[in-house]
Design an enzyme around this catalytic site. Structure first.
Site, PDB file in Angstrom:
ATOM      1  N   TYR A  50     -64.272   8.324  17.105  1.00 40.24           N
ATOM      2  CA  TYR A  50     -64.366   7.117  15.930  1.00 40.24           C
ATOM      3  C   TYR A  50     -64.595   5.770  16.644  1.00 40.24           C
ATOM      4  O   TYR A  50     -64.451   5.419  18.032  1.00 40.24           O
ATOM      5  CB  TYR A  50     -62.957   6.856  15.516  1.00 40.24           C
ATOM      6  CG  TYR A  50     -62.600   7.992  14.659  1.00 40.24           C
ATOM      7  CD1 TYR A  50     -63.071   8.000  13.307  1.00 40.24           C
ATOM      8  CD2 TYR A  50     -61.451   8.978  14.919  1.00 40.24           C
ATOM      9  CE1 TYR A  50     -62.891   9.120  12.413  1.00 40.24           C
ATOM     10  CE2 TYR A  50     -61.137   9.667  14.021  1.00 40.24           C
ATOM     11  CZ  TYR A  50     -61.702  10.031  13.031  1.00 40.24           C
ATOM     12  OH  TYR A  50     -61.288  10.944  12.060  1.00 40.24           O
ATOM     13  N   LYS A 105     -29.641  13.764  24.576  1.00 42.90           N
ATOM     14  CA  LYS A 105     -29.968  13.230  23.090  1.00 42.90           C
ATOM     15  C   LYS A 105     -31.384  13.278  22.934  1.00 42.90           C
ATOM     16  O   LYS A 105     -32.320  13.547  23.867  1.00 42.90           O
ATOM     17  CB  LYS A 105     -29.538  11.622  23.066  1.00 42.90           C
ATOM     18  CG  LYS A 105     -30.017  10.920  24.273  1.00 42.90           C
ATOM     19  CD  LYS A 105     -29.254   9.242  24.119  1.00 42.90           C
ATOM     20  CE  LYS A 105     -30.040   8.396  25.379  1.00 42.90           C
ATOM     21  NZ  LYS A 105     -29.401   7.137  25.381  1.00 42.90           N
TER      22      LYS A 105
HETATM   23  C1  PLP Z   1     -29.097   6.986  26.635  1.00 42.49           C
HETATM   24  C2  PLP Z   1     -27.863   6.893  27.348  1.00 42.49           C
HETATM   25  C3  PLP Z   1     -27.408   7.113  28.665  1.00 42.49           C
HETATM   26  C4  PLP Z   1     -28.492   7.921  29.495  1.00 42.49           C
HETATM   27  O1  PLP Z   1     -29.278   6.923  30.146  1.00 42.49           O
HETATM   28  P1  PLP Z   1     -30.713   7.193  31.150  1.00 42.49           P
HETATM   29  O2  PLP Z   1     -30.971   5.873  31.452  1.00 42.49           O
HETATM   30  O3  PLP Z   1     -31.507   8.082  30.255  1.00 42.49           O
HETATM   31  O4  PLP Z   1     -29.809   7.896  32.264  1.00 42.49           O
HETATM   32  C5  PLP Z   1     -26.162   6.882  28.864  1.00 42.49           C
HETATM   33  N1  PLP Z   1     -25.390   6.218  28.290  1.00 42.49           N
HETATM   34  C6  PLP Z   1     -25.593   5.819  27.027  1.00 42.49           C
HETATM   35  C7  PLP Z   1     -24.650   5.088  26.259  1.00 42.49           C
HETATM   36  C8  PLP Z   1     -26.916   5.951  26.457  1.00 42.49           C
HETATM   37  O5  PLP Z   1     -27.166   5.321  25.360  1.00 42.49           O
END
Ligand code: PLP
Length: 374
Positions: free
Chosen positions: A265, A32
């Protein structure tokens, strides 16, 4: 290029293999948020042979992977809004579901005899049921999950391919709440009667932290994200992970400032003596955290040098030592290694009071991702 990220795809592959060997279970690779800033399409392609499934957060992210030719199952981690369900079916994406409305909508789409439904090989939509065991951000409450699962069986076009939960504290030293969530999840699974002739659903609960440190969370598959990208989610380090990303920027300007002169700045940094300064062509407009102003460091000329004054949108000024042989056009490293010096994502996250996830996902569009071949 003024600034870019070098992604080591081989390291991502090796991290995935290490996690798979450590858990010995199915691997749902979480890609993701553009694979945590690494680029979802190249990362998914390189993990295709080793992953059993991919997971993204949104339908749009899933469609991007399908359009790039990814054929493996793609789980959408969050239940879609009912009016967003159609696109998932059209692209054979596998949604998480946690409510009856969306379940009914998916069933209707599949049963509708539409061209969409005919595209489905089995005529059925696969779903994973999200069970809320105490994270309290999504999912069907664990006390109601058994009933929900039974009710789902009345929807002929749905196939419950998976049942999962998500842990709230797997990265903490005290694992007691994680174990409580796992007991709740197990009790839901125990109450699910077998579907005659049906497949046994894939069960999964473990993010990176749980995959590394809580064997009781492994179930049928694990669902790591962060650890694929070489970062340890907690102090537990049972396997060797390799860093996967180097962020570089080039020197665009060098000058010498007189004692008493300020930089950038607000002139918040003032030179106490004659000082050479270099302007790097990177700034908060590229996702480099502005909170590093006056406190962060970069690696330049093989050594750590401090950021002078405020980071700008497009430029970051660093203070050089008289002995530094740095010229316009040279590379500086914001994250990663140059010579013997190294700056980790953990270090930056710690300095600005956030987590590595946020540093990675904020790296901006202007920063080209360059892939080292596998
Ligand atoms: C983002 C997510 C993961 C992965 O989590 P990590 O801490 O990056 O390993 C797994 N399951 C769900 C439902 C998530 O939203």
């Amino acid at each position: 290029m003024r600034t870019w990220v070098e992604v080591n795809l081989k390291a991502i592959q090796s991290n995935a293999a290490a996690i798979k060997a450590h858990t010995g279970r199915g691997l749902i690779s979480v890609v993701k948020a553009d694979a945590y800033g690494h680029g979802a399409v190249p990362v998914t392609k390189v993990l295709h042979p080793i992953a059993d499934m991919f997971a993204v957060a949104t339908g749009t992210e899933g469609v991007e992977l399908r359009q790039a030719g990814v054929r493996k199952p793609i789980l959408i981690l969050f239940s879609p809004l009912p009016d967003c369900a159609e696109v998932l079916v059209a692209h054979e994406l596998t949604p998480a579901i946690d409510n009856w409305h969306v379940a009914k909508r998916l069933n209707e789409i599949a049963a509708g005899g539409s061209s969409l439904a005919q595209q489905l090989a089995t005529g059925r939509v696969k779903v994973h049921v999200d069970v809320n065991t105490g994270m309290n951000r999504s999912g069907v409450r664990y006390t109601e999950a058994g009933q929900f699962l039974n009710r789902l069986k009345t929807l002929q076009q749905l196939e419950i391919e998976g049942i999962f939960t998500h842990l709230a504290t797997a990265d903490e030293a005290d694992k007691s709440y994680a174990y409580l969530q796992l007991r709740r999840f197990s009790s839901v699974l125990a109450s699910v009667p077998n579907v005659p002739g049906g497949n046994v659903p894939i069960t999964h609960a473990a993010n990176s932290a749980a995959a590394l440190a809580i064997p009781e969370s492994h179930f049928g598959a694990v669902r790591p994200g962060l650890s694929l990208y070489g970062i340890y989610p907690s102090v537990e380090k049972p396997i060797q992970l390799q860093p996967t990303l180097t962020w570089k920027a080039r020197v665009g300007w060098i000058d010498c400032i007189a004692p008493g002169e300020g930089v950038s700045y607000g002139l918040t940094y003032k030179a106490s003596h004659q000082t050479r300064v270099a302007g790097l062509q990177v700034g908060y407009g590229d996702g480099y955290p502005r909170a590093l102003s006056g406190t962060g460091e970069v690696v330049i000329g093989g050594a750590r040098r401090p950021i002078a004054g405020r980071l700008c949108m497009d430029v970051t000024v660093v203070r050089l030592e008289p002995s530094d042989t740095v010229a316009v056009g040279d590379e500086a490293v914001l994250i990663g290694k140059q010579g013997d010096a190294e700056i980790s994502i953990d270090e930056i996250a710690h300095r600005v009071g956030t987590i590595p996830y946020e540093i990675l996902t904020q790296i901006g569009k202007r920063v080209k991702r360059v892939y080292t071949p596998t």
